[in-house]
Every structure is written in C-alpha cells, then in structure tokens.
Design a protein around this motif. Sequence first.
Motif, PDB file in Angstrom:
ATOM      1  N   LYS A 144       0.845  -1.188   0.000  1.00 22.70           N
ATOM      2  CA  LYS A 144       0.000   0.000   0.000  1.00 22.70           C
ATOM      3  C   LYS A 144       0.883   1.242   0.000  1.00 22.70           C
ATOM      4  CE  LYS A 144      -3.983  -1.916   2.494  1.00 22.70           C
ATOM      5  NZ  LYS A 144      -4.885  -1.714   3.673  1.00 22.70           N
ATOM      6  N   ILE A 197       1.281   5.592  -1.555  1.00 23.81           N
ATOM      7  CA  ILE A 197       0.828   6.792  -2.259  1.00 23.81           C
ATOM      8  C   ILE A 197       2.001   7.306  -3.057  1.00 23.81           C
ATOM      9  CG2 ILE A 197      -0.048   9.151  -2.010  1.00 23.81           C
ATOM     10  CD1 ILE A 197      -1.246   8.272   0.680  1.00 23.81           C
ATOM     11  N   LEU A 254       2.057  13.738   5.310  1.00 21.35           N
ATOM     12  CA  LEU A 254       1.010  12.833   4.843  1.00 21.35           C
ATOM     13  C   LEU A 254       1.233  11.426   5.380  1.00 21.35           C
ATOM     14  CD1 LEU A 254      -1.467  12.368   2.990  1.00 21.35           C
ATOM     15  CD2 LEU A 254       0.131  11.934   1.119  1.00 21.35           C
ATOM     16  N   GLN A 255       2.494  11.012   5.431  1.00 17.09           N
ATOM     17  CA  GLN A 255       2.848   9.693   5.934  1.00 17.09           C
ATOM     18  C   GLN A 255       2.364   9.504   7.375  1.00 17.09           C
ATOM     19  OE1 GLN A 255       5.409   6.881   4.556  1.00 17.09           O
ATOM     20  NE2 GLN A 255       3.649   6.251   5.746  1.00 17.09           N
ATOM     21  N   GLN A 256       2.455  10.537   8.181  1.00 15.61           N
ATOM     22  CA  GLN A 256       2.033  10.461   9.573  1.00 15.61           C
ATOM     23  C   GLN A 256       0.512  10.371   9.707  1.00 15.61           C
ATOM     24  OE1 GLN A 256       3.785  13.912  11.361  1.00 15.61           O
ATOM     25  NE2 GLN A 256       5.891  13.145  11.237  1.00 15.61           N
ATOM     26  N   GLN A 257      -0.204  10.954   8.752  1.00 14.00           N
ATOM     27  CA  GLN A 257      -1.663  10.954   8.810  1.00 14.00           C
ATOM     28  C   GLN A 257      -2.259   9.626   8.353  1.00 14.00           C
ATOM     29  OE1 GLN A 257      -3.292  14.424   6.802  1.00 14.00           O
ATOM     30  NE2 GLN A 257      -1.569  15.687   7.460  1.00 14.00           N
ATOM     31  N   VAL A 258      -1.554   8.936   7.472  1.00 12.98           N
ATOM     32  CA  VAL A 258      -2.048   7.630   6.974  1.00 12.98           C
ATOM     33  C   VAL A 258      -0.932   6.597   7.148  1.00 12.98           C
ATOM     34  CG1 VAL A 258      -3.850   8.417   5.404  1.00 12.98           C
ATOM     35  CG2 VAL A 258      -1.464   8.490   4.661  1.00 12.98           C
ATOM     36  N   GLU A 306      -0.873   3.532   7.531  1.00 13.91           N
ATOM     37  CA  GLU A 306      -1.038   2.229   6.846  1.00 13.91           C
ATOM     38  C   GLU A 306      -0.493   2.276   5.413  1.00 13.91           C
ATOM     39  OE1 GLU A 306      -5.038   4.383   6.365  1.00 13.91           O
ATOM     40  OE2 GLU A 306      -3.361   4.254   7.793  1.00 13.91           O
ATOM     41  N   TYR A 307      -0.220   3.483   4.916  1.00 15.02           N
ATOM     42  CA  TYR A 307       0.342   3.639   3.569  1.00 15.02           C
ATOM     43  C   TYR A 307       1.789   4.144   3.659  1.00 15.02           C
ATOM     44  CZ  TYR A 307      -4.291   3.185   1.451  1.00 15.02           C
ATOM     45  OH  TYR A 307      -5.515   2.728   1.044  1.00 15.02           O
TER      46      TYR A 307
END
Length: 232
Positions: A188, A190, A222-226, A228-229
């Motif tokens: 998974k 982005i 962004l990595q910290q917010q999602v 799982e990705y």
Amino acid sequence: MILLLSNHRENHRYFETLVRHLDKNAKVIKDKSWSFIDISAFIFFKRLRYDDIYQYWLKERIAETQKAANSIQAFCFLLSLRLNYAKNIYRLKKHRPKTVVLWNGLKPQRAIMVAAAAELQINCVFMENGLLPNTTVFDQKGVNALNSMPRDAAFYQALPSRSYTPKKLVAREAKRNKISSEKSLPDKYIFIPFQVDSDSQIVMFSPWIRNMSELFQLGLELQQQVPEYKVV
C-alpha cells in the motif's frame, strides 16, 4: 507566412520536419542565431514589456542555484533582454510573418519574442509535449496553466463517455546515471511524482509548493496521517 522559433537542436529538427509537411509558406529560425537589431526598439524598450519576464528569471534562478541574483547579474540579464527584444523586432519586420510558433513560450528568451510579436500585432501559437506519448499540444493562448482549455466543469461533463487513451503506453527511456534505491514497492503506497524545480509550471504556477523540498516535507506529513500507507 509562418515563422517557427526553435530553441535547441532537437526542437529545431522537429520544426524543420513540421515545415516540410506544411502546405503554407513557413520558415524555422534559431532563437540564439546571430541577427541585426532594431535600434529604435533597443532605445525605446518599455519597462512593461519585461517586468513579468524579469520576475520569472529571478524565480527560475533561485530554483536552479538556490541563490538570488546580484545587481551585476540582474543588469546583464536586462541588457541581454533588451538586445533580444530589439533582435526579434528586427527579425519580425524582416520576415513579416502572419503567425509565430514557439515551443513553450514561457522561458525568458522566448517570452521576449512573444512581447516583440505583440508590439507588432503578430499572432503567436504555442507548442509543448503532449500528455500522452507521441503527441503534441498546439494552443493559441499558451501552455500549462495558461492554456485555452475551458475552466467550467460542465464542459467536461458533457463530453461523450469514450476513452482517448492509446491502446499501448510506452514508457520513456531512462536517462543515464539514474540512481535507484533498488527497493521493491510496498503493498500500500501513495505515489508522489516530483518535477524539476526550475520547470516553468513550478516557477510560475505553484504558489503553494515552491519546490520539491517543500513537496517532500508535505509527503512526510502525509505519511504520519495515513500510517497504513507508505509514501513513495
């Protein structure tokens, strides 16, 4: 007559090939080729002709060198701009084209041709690489964010539901000396594609993210917010 202004070797070959297939009278000239200048255009060069071009050059220089221009560099650039403006006025008066075709048209040395053409009320047409392989964009208004595509969503919603995607996509050949992490992609992720900091789309039309360092930091957030990705 159609006058095509080329700015590098590959572009010149492309324009020459295009001219051979045109029925109309057309001629290719090199942007950096030697030419006389129009003395009156050099003397009465108006400031409003180059303010936007000068600001573009300042931003592009910072993007490329991470340094602001000093007064001597700025003076030399403005002098070269004045000379190129006078040179292009001379060329246009000599060839008397009905239309001038430029590649991109945003970079300073081509933008000054646009200004010269506008002074003599000559129409300009802009070309760029297309969004799909082996395609070319041809626009009478501009490229990138300056193009003539409608801004109203209703226009696109009314289009027939058919695909314009080619049957086969061809990947670009990688340039030499590319550095690879040699890591496999996570399950998974982005994907965030980067661009050259000095690209005209970044320099002129990206007030929010000014360079790829800022985009990288945004990717970390962004990595910290999602979690799982993974951000690639």
